[in-house]
Design a protein around this motif. Structure first.
Motif, PDB file in Angstrom:
ATOM      1  N   LYS A   1       4.363  -2.997  -4.497  1.00 46.97           N
ATOM      2  CA  LYS A   1       5.248  -3.823  -3.683  1.00 46.97           C
ATOM      3  C   LYS A   1       5.646  -3.097  -2.406  1.00 46.97           C
ATOM      4  CE  LYS A   1       9.607  -6.399  -3.699  1.00 46.97           C
ATOM      5  NZ  LYS A   1       9.558  -6.417  -2.268  1.00 46.97           N
ATOM      6  N   LYS A   2       5.973  -1.813  -2.539  1.00 47.62           N
ATOM      7  CA  LYS A   2       6.364  -1.016  -1.374  1.00 47.62           C
ATOM      8  C   LYS A   2       5.207  -0.926  -0.377  1.00 47.62           C
ATOM      9  CE  LYS A   2       8.120   3.551  -0.167  1.00 47.62           C
ATOM     10  NZ  LYS A   2       8.506   4.871  -0.681  1.00 47.62           N
ATOM     11  N   GLU A   3       3.991  -0.709  -0.879  1.00 46.81           N
ATOM     12  CA  GLU A   3       2.815  -0.618  -0.018  1.00 46.81           C
ATOM     13  C   GLU A   3       2.565  -1.944   0.711  1.00 46.81           C
ATOM     14  OE1 GLU A   3      -0.806   1.287   1.444  1.00 46.81           O
ATOM     15  OE2 GLU A   3       1.021   2.069   0.529  1.00 46.81           O
TER      16      GLU A   3
ATOM     17  N   GLY B   1       2.256  -5.562  10.354  1.00 49.81           N
ATOM     18  CA  GLY B   1       1.440  -6.651  10.861  1.00 49.81           C
ATOM     19  C   GLY B   1      -0.045  -6.530  10.538  1.00 49.81           C
ATOM     20  N   VAL B   2      -0.406  -5.680   9.566  1.00 51.25           N
ATOM     21  CA  VAL B   2      -1.820  -5.544   9.209  1.00 51.25           C
ATOM     22  C   VAL B   2      -2.172  -6.304   7.946  1.00 51.25           C
ATOM     23  CG1 VAL B   2      -2.103  -3.319  10.358  1.00 51.25           C
ATOM     24  CG2 VAL B   2      -1.399  -3.376   7.978  1.00 51.25           C
TER      25      VAL B   2
ATOM     26  N   HIS C   1      -1.574   4.914   3.104  1.00 55.76           N
ATOM     27  CA  HIS C   1      -1.518   4.187   4.373  1.00 55.76           C
ATOM     28  C   HIS C   1      -1.491   5.118   5.575  1.00 55.76           C
ATOM     29  CE1 HIS C   1       2.716   4.842   3.254  1.00 55.76           C
ATOM     30  NE2 HIS C   1       2.875   5.008   4.535  1.00 55.76           N
ATOM     31  N   ALA C   2      -1.708   6.408   5.374  1.00 53.01           N
ATOM     32  CA  ALA C   2      -1.657   7.371   6.472  1.00 53.01           C
ATOM     33  C   ALA C   2      -2.652   7.036   7.578  1.00 53.01           C
ATOM     34  CB  ALA C   2      -1.915   8.785   5.945  1.00 53.01           C
TER      35      ALA C   2
END
Length: 95
Positions: A14-16, A24-25, A87-88
């Protein structure tokens, strides 16, 4: 998702997704008729101390290469499988 850590995995997912939406991706919307979404899946890995515990996976690819594979697979109707370890990459230049 029957593992005792499943609730934590759900929170991380959920956090990701919230982070991707805020940048916006990632958007949730219906596709136009005749279009097919690119699928994905979550992979959970347990790291064991003293066995690759400090190893990290750092793929390197140029953005143009990723676009080429995505477009070519879409044109041929192939299923594209990939994963995102973190997500880095969203903050760095892959070119």
């Amino acid at each position: 998702m029957l593992h005792p850590d499943a609730d934590e995995w759900r929170m991380v997912k959920k956090k990701e997704l919230d982070m991707l939406k805020s940048m916006g991706v990632y958007v949730e919307e219906m596709l136009p008729p005749g279009h097919k979404a690119i699928g994905c899946c979550w992979v959970h890995e347990f790291k064991v101390p003293f066995v690759d515990y400090d190893s990290t996976f750092a793929p390197v690819a140029k953005a143009v290469s990723i676009r080429f594979v995505a477009i070519y697979s879409a044109l041929l109707g192939w299923d594209l499988e990939c994963f995102d370890a973190t997500h880095a990459f969203l903050w760095g230049d892959l070119a």
